[in-house]
Motif scaffolding. Structure first.
Motif, PDB file in Angstrom:
ATOM      1  N   ASP A   1       0.859  -1.176   0.000  1.00 38.84           N
ATOM      2  CA  ASP A   1       0.000   0.000   0.000  1.00 38.84           C
ATOM      3  C   ASP A   1       0.896   1.225   0.000  1.00 38.84           C
ATOM      4  O   ASP A   1       2.044   1.168   0.460  1.00 38.84           O
ATOM      5  N   LEU A   2       0.384   2.339  -0.527  1.00 38.62           N
ATOM      6  CA  LEU A   2       1.188   3.552  -0.587  1.00 38.62           C
ATOM      7  C   LEU A   2       1.030   4.419   0.654  1.00 38.62           C
ATOM      8  O   LEU A   2       1.734   5.420   0.818  1.00 38.62           O
ATOM      9  N   ARG A   3       0.096   4.050   1.546  1.00 40.01           N
ATOM     10  CA  ARG A   3      -0.182   4.871   2.727  1.00 40.01           C
ATOM     11  C   ARG A   3       0.408   4.208   3.972  1.00 40.01           C
ATOM     12  O   ARG A   3       0.160   3.037   4.238  1.00 40.01           O
ATOM     13  N   GLU A   4       1.125   4.996   4.754  1.00 42.98           N
ATOM     14  CA  GLU A   4       1.769   4.478   5.954  1.00 42.98           C
ATOM     15  C   GLU A   4       0.751   4.016   6.989  1.00 42.98           C
ATOM     16  O   GLU A   4       0.969   3.003   7.658  1.00 42.98           O
TER      17      GLU A   4
ATOM     18  N   VAL B   1       4.848  -7.234   4.284  1.00 43.49           N
ATOM     19  CA  VAL B   1       4.175  -5.937   4.146  1.00 43.49           C
ATOM     20  C   VAL B   1       5.195  -4.941   3.600  1.00 43.49           C
ATOM     21  O   VAL B   1       6.301  -4.814   4.130  1.00 43.49           O
ATOM     22  N   ARG B   2       4.812  -4.228   2.531  1.00 45.13           N
ATOM     23  CA  ARG B   2       5.777  -3.359   1.850  1.00 45.13           C
ATOM     24  C   ARG B   2       5.115  -2.055   1.407  1.00 45.13           C
ATOM     25  O   ARG B   2       4.019  -2.071   0.841  1.00 45.13           O
ATOM     26  N   LEU B   3       5.795  -0.943   1.676  1.00 42.11           N
ATOM     27  CA  LEU B   3       5.315   0.358   1.223  1.00 42.11           C
ATOM     28  C   LEU B   3       5.607   0.502  -0.269  1.00 42.11           C
ATOM     29  O   LEU B   3       6.749   0.359  -0.706  1.00 42.11           O
ATOM     30  N   SER B   4       4.569   0.773  -1.048  1.00 38.60           N
ATOM     31  CA  SER B   4       4.762   0.902  -2.502  1.00 38.60           C
ATOM     32  C   SER B   4       3.601   1.650  -3.121  1.00 38.60           C
ATOM     33  O   SER B   4       2.441   1.421  -2.775  1.00 38.60           O
ATOM     34  N   ASP B   5       3.904   2.535  -4.038  1.00 36.59           N
ATOM     35  CA  ASP B   5       2.892   3.192  -4.861  1.00 36.59           C
ATOM     36  C   ASP B   5       2.650   2.297  -6.063  1.00 36.59           C
ATOM     37  O   ASP B   5       3.500   2.198  -6.959  1.00 36.59           O
ATOM     38  N   GLY B   6       1.528   1.604  -6.082  1.00 34.03           N
ATOM     39  CA  GLY B   6       1.260   0.663  -7.155  1.00 34.03           C
ATOM     40  C   GLY B   6       2.276  -0.458  -7.155  1.00 34.03           C
ATOM     41  O   GLY B   6       2.598  -1.041  -6.117  1.00 34.03           O
TER      42      GLY B   6
END
Length: 251
Positions: free
Chosen positions: A50-53, A74-79
């Motif tokens: 997901d792009l949101r923290e 779980v990984r922070l990613s924009d698209g």
């Protein structure tokens, strides 16, 4: 810990995933679909992005609470920006607008086309999104529709054309461009399945269009504007009738 409970819509999304597939869940929100996929034995491992923290932090907490840290990353990613080709078999993208889904696929076309399948549930712009899939080399392999709290949702499983899928079926008397238009609007599989919920969707759609035609008589449009709007709605009604009778033998 009790199994995670999903809405009917999100359960349908999860069960559209082919069993045994490693999943990349883009826009995972709080991570409940990712947890469900592993708990139910549908997927051996999931990459939840997901792009949101904020939501991603909640997803991380849920993964830990269910003791699934070794199965769900779980990984922070924009698209798909932080996704690496080969990490998953299936892309899950659900609960967002069709325009946003299109952007996600367009920004990383090589990554998007590397998946064996894509499970997609657009919240809006479904016709335009299907058109995008078709003209960009994806084939819809399966679809389902459900009604939840008075709203209809469509869920589809698609694959890149290199993945090997059945040949396109005939549209009877429809011209090729008419068939493409009808399939983009209603869904190639939904048209052929004719499930009760799909027919209920057509009933509601027809009722709405007829109400619009009735209201046009009472609204203060110019005659030219009224004729234009009438023509638009009559075209939509014609498509509705074609969808209802699709696949029936001609007399």
């Amino acid at each position: 810990m009790k199994p995670v409970v999903l809405s009917e819509r999100m359960r349908a999304v999860a069960h559209m995933v082919s069993a045994g597939s490693a999943v990349c869940d883009v826009g995972c929100d709080h991570g409940f679909v990712s947890v469900y996929l592993v708990q139910q034995g549908i997927s051996p491992r999931v990459l939840a992005m997901d792009l949101r923290e904020g939501p991603l932090g909640a997803a991380r907490e849920h993964v830990t609470a269910y003791c699934l840290e070794d199965r769900i990353e779980v990984r922070l990613s924009d698209g798909l920006h932080k996704y690496e080709i080969g990490e998953a078999d299936t892309l899950v993208c659900a609960g967002m607008g069709g325009g946003l889904m299109r952007r996600i696929l367009e920004e990383e076309p090589e990554k998007a086309s590397s998946f064996r399948e894509l499970v997609l549930q657009p919240q809006s712009e479904t016709e335009a999104f299907r058109h995008f899939l078709r003209v960009n080399g994806y084939t819809i392999l399966d679809e389902t529709m459900l009604e939840e709290e008075g709203k209809f949702y469509q869920i589809m499983r698609a694959a890149p054309n290199h993945a090997g899928q059945p040949e396109r079926q005939s549209g009877g008397d429809l011209l090729p461009e008419e068939l493409c238009k009808l399939e983009d609007r209603y869904g190639p599989i939904l048209l052929r399945k004719k499930a009760p919920v799909f027919l209920a969707f057509l009933d509601r759609e027809e009722k709405i269009y007829r109400e619009i035609l009735d209201n046009l008589q009472r609204q203060g449009f110019t005659e030219e504007r009224r004729r234009t709007r009438y023509g638009q709605i009559e075209t939509l009604l014609q498509d509705n009738r074609r969808a209802r009778s699709f696949g029936e033998a001609s007399p």
